[in-house]
Enzyme design. Structure first.
Site, PDB file in Angstrom:
ATOM      1  N   ASP A  49       0.858  -1.110   0.113  1.00 38.45           N
ATOM      2  CA  ASP A  49       0.078  -0.059  -0.207  1.00 38.45           C
ATOM      3  C   ASP A  49       0.840   1.286   0.126  1.00 38.45           C
ATOM      4  OD1 ASP A  49      -2.153   1.381  -0.008  1.00 38.45           O
ATOM      5  OD2 ASP A  49      -2.808   1.147   2.155  1.00 38.45           O
TER       6      ASP A  49
ATOM      7  N   GLY B 196       0.210   5.556  -4.389  1.00 38.86           N
ATOM      8  CA  GLY B 196      -0.372   6.590  -5.004  1.00 38.86           C
ATOM      9  C   GLY B 196       0.163   7.770  -4.074  1.00 38.86           C
ATOM     10  N   ARG B 197       0.109   7.685  -2.739  1.00 40.89           N
ATOM     11  CA  ARG B 197       0.660   8.746  -1.781  1.00 40.89           C
ATOM     12  C   ARG B 197       2.367   9.028  -2.209  1.00 40.89           C
ATOM     13  NH1 ARG B 197      -1.066   5.957   3.405  1.00 40.89           N
ATOM     14  NH2 ARG B 197      -1.776   4.351   1.740  1.00 40.89           N
TER      15      ARG B 197
ATOM     16  N   SER C 166      -7.172  -5.798  -5.758  1.00 39.27           N
ATOM     17  CA  SER C 166      -8.330  -6.358  -5.156  1.00 39.27           C
ATOM     18  C   SER C 166      -9.510  -6.269  -6.095  1.00 39.27           C
ATOM     19  CB  SER C 166      -8.616  -5.564  -3.672  1.00 39.27           C
ATOM     20  OG  SER C 166      -9.018  -4.261  -4.185  1.00 39.27           O
TER      21      SER C 166
ATOM     22  N   ASN D  50     -10.632  -2.891  -6.268  1.00 42.43           N
ATOM     23  CA  ASN D  50      -9.858  -1.939  -6.765  1.00 42.43           C
ATOM     24  C   ASN D  50     -10.594  -1.854  -8.344  1.00 42.43           C
ATOM     25  OD1 ASN D  50      -6.595  -2.922  -5.644  1.00 42.43           O
ATOM     26  ND2 ASN D  50      -8.002  -1.462  -5.122  1.00 42.43           N
ATOM     27  N   TRP D  51     -11.407  -2.461  -8.809  1.00 45.23           N
ATOM     28  CA  TRP D  51     -11.754  -2.334 -10.165  1.00 45.23           C
ATOM     29  C   TRP D  51     -12.691  -0.923 -10.219  1.00 45.23           C
ATOM     30  CZ3 TRP D  51     -10.138  -4.853 -14.032  1.00 45.23           C
ATOM     31  CH2 TRP D  51      -9.603  -6.250 -13.836  1.00 45.23           C
TER      32      TRP D  51
ATOM     33  N   ARG E  79     -11.698   1.848  -9.383  1.00 46.44           N
ATOM     34  CA  ARG E  79     -10.735   3.063  -9.365  1.00 46.44           C
ATOM     35  C   ARG E  79     -10.946   3.709 -10.781  1.00 46.44           C
ATOM     36  NH1 ARG E  79      -5.019   2.363  -6.080  1.00 46.44           N
ATOM     37  NH2 ARG E  79      -6.035   1.994  -4.154  1.00 46.44           N
TER      38      ARG E  79
ATOM     39  N   SER F  57      -8.480  -5.169   4.827  1.00 48.55           N
ATOM     40  CA  SER F  57      -9.035  -5.016   3.331  1.00 48.55           C
ATOM     41  C   SER F  57      -9.352  -6.085   2.808  1.00 48.55           C
ATOM     42  CB  SER F  57      -7.963  -3.920   2.832  1.00 48.55           C
ATOM     43  OG  SER F  57      -7.781  -2.650   3.592  1.00 48.55           O
TER      44      SER F  57
HETATM   45  C1  FPP Z   1      -1.982   0.127  -3.202  1.00 47.42           C
HETATM   46  O1  FPP Z   1      -1.267   1.293  -3.467  1.00 47.42           O
HETATM   47  C2  FPP Z   1      -1.029  -0.821  -4.595  1.00 47.42           C
HETATM   48  C3  FPP Z   1      -1.760  -1.164  -5.308  1.00 47.42           C
HETATM   49  C4  FPP Z   1      -3.448  -1.079  -5.460  1.00 47.42           C
HETATM   50  C5  FPP Z   1      -1.242  -2.017  -6.520  1.00 47.42           C
HETATM   51  C6  FPP Z   1       0.069  -2.601  -6.315  1.00 47.42           C
HETATM   52  C7  FPP Z   1       0.947  -2.924  -7.558  1.00 47.42           C
HETATM   53  C8  FPP Z   1       1.988  -2.661  -7.815  1.00 47.42           C
HETATM   54  C9  FPP Z   1       3.098  -2.849  -6.629  1.00 47.42           C
HETATM   55  C10 FPP Z   1       2.456  -3.248  -9.020  1.00 47.42           C
HETATM   56  C11 FPP Z   1       2.696  -4.464  -9.875  1.00 47.42           C
HETATM   57  C12 FPP Z   1       2.571  -5.506  -9.000  1.00 47.42           C
HETATM   58  C13 FPP Z   1       2.971  -6.839  -9.674  1.00 47.42           C
HETATM   59  C14 FPP Z   1       2.883  -8.014  -8.763  1.00 47.42           C
HETATM   60  C15 FPP Z   1       3.875  -6.881 -11.033  1.00 47.42           C
HETATM   61  P1  FPP Z   1      -2.364   2.506  -3.514  1.00 47.42           P
HETATM   62  O2  FPP Z   1      -2.355   2.920  -4.931  1.00 47.42           O
HETATM   63  O3  FPP Z   1      -3.472   2.047  -2.753  1.00 47.42           O
HETATM   64  O4  FPP Z   1      -1.759   3.728  -2.576  1.00 47.42           O
HETATM   65  P2  FPP Z   1      -2.385   4.763  -1.847  1.00 47.42           P
HETATM   66  O5  FPP Z   1      -2.980   4.182  -0.683  1.00 47.42           O
HETATM   67  O6  FPP Z   1      -1.162   5.599  -1.402  1.00 47.42           O
HETATM   68  O7  FPP Z   1      -3.553   5.638  -2.747  1.00 47.42           O
END
Ligand code: FPP
Length: 247
Positions: free
Chosen positions: A21, A24-25, A66, A69-70, A72, A197
């Site tokens: 996680d 994005g941040r 997840s 996540n769809w 988003r 989550s």
């Molecule tokens: C959460 O950060 C991360 C994800 C939803 C995606 C994870 C994907 C990768 C690390 C890239 C590819 C992975 C593989 C296995 C090849 P967030 O976007 O929720 O961050 P935030 O909470 O700061 O917004």
């Protein structure tokens, strides 16, 4: 001194699960688009996989996408799918070289055909590798998996293939998409959020939970070693008392 030297290699968790996680941040902090964070998250995926294999951890499960996540923005979903395809394609040779098997849990039918194809090819190519298993949770949610297991079990009962009295913990284990995989002893979540989550709800029943403020792209091998040392300093009681454990 590196945390690596503090790890007792005889008491390693067999299975580590990670909620990656904070991408994005991390990107926002640099004034960049969220996708830039996901792209940089791939380095942390590589580092963590490598570190687990080097140490002798047998299973590593990464929550990559997840069911939720769809929801988003479509642009981000598309970019994440493309990143998955390109990473899987690029990394298959490295997985092969390092004797790592790739498998996936989740609703693969939801993934774009290109993503399904790359994934299936990588799974097939690495199926005989036995040093470590890398489990990608993709379009996964624990409630989805548990519901699917409940339906499978109910179907067996309905068809007189299973006696209702014989349904046990093991029956549920065997009908989840994680069947055959030991439950994680350690679950790590980055970015300071302290939630599960919808990740491995059944399998995490007795896992040690480790939360770090580090954002996923900043998660290094050293951060992983630190989490393992923390895990090894805990007493896992499984409902018993300390006295019972020491006697
Ligand atoms: C959460 O950060 C991360 C994800 C939803 C995606 C994870 C994907 C990768 C690390 C890239 C590819 C992975 C593989 C296995 C090849 P967030 O976007 O929720 O961050 P935030 O909470 O700061 O917004």
């Amino acid at each position: 001194m590196s945390f690596k030297n503090k790890i007792d290699t005889k008491r390693l968790p067999q299975h580590i699960a990670i909620i990656m996680d904070g991408n994005g941040r991390w990107a926002k902090g640099l004034g960049k688009l969220r996708v830039f964070g996901h792209q940089n998250g791939v380095t942390a995926v590589q580092q963590t996989t490598e570190a687990c294999a080097e140490l002798g951890v047998k299973y590593l499960t990464l929550y990559a996408f997840s069911t939720e996540n769809w929801n988003r923005p479509q642009l981000e979903v598309r970019a994440l799918m493309e990143l998955l395809v390109s990473t899987i394609k690029k990394e298959t040779a490295t997985l092969q070289k390092n004797n790592i098997r790739l498998i996936a849990i989740g609703n693969m039918d939801d993934l774009p055909p290109k993503c399904q194809k790359e994934l299936m090819e990588a799974i097939e190519a690495t199926k005989n590798n036995d040093r470590m298993t890398l489990v990608l949770a993709l379009s996964y949610s624990a409630k989805w998996d548990i519901l699917k297991a409940v339906k499978k079990i109910s179907e067996k009962v309905k068809n007189n293939l299973l006696d209702i009295e014989k349904i046990s913990d093991k029956t549920v284990d065997e009908n989840l998409s994680t069947a055959g995989i030991p439950h994680p002893e350690l679950m790590i979540r980055t970015s300071g959020e302290q939630r599960i989550s919808n990740f491995l709800l059944w399998e995490l029943a007795y896992s040690e939970l480790y939360f770090t403020e580090k954002l996923w792209p900043d998660f290094t091998k050293e951060e992983l070693y630190k989490a393992i040392v923390d895990y090894q300093n805990r007493e896992r009681r499984f409902g018993k008392t300390s006295e019972q454990l020491s006697s």
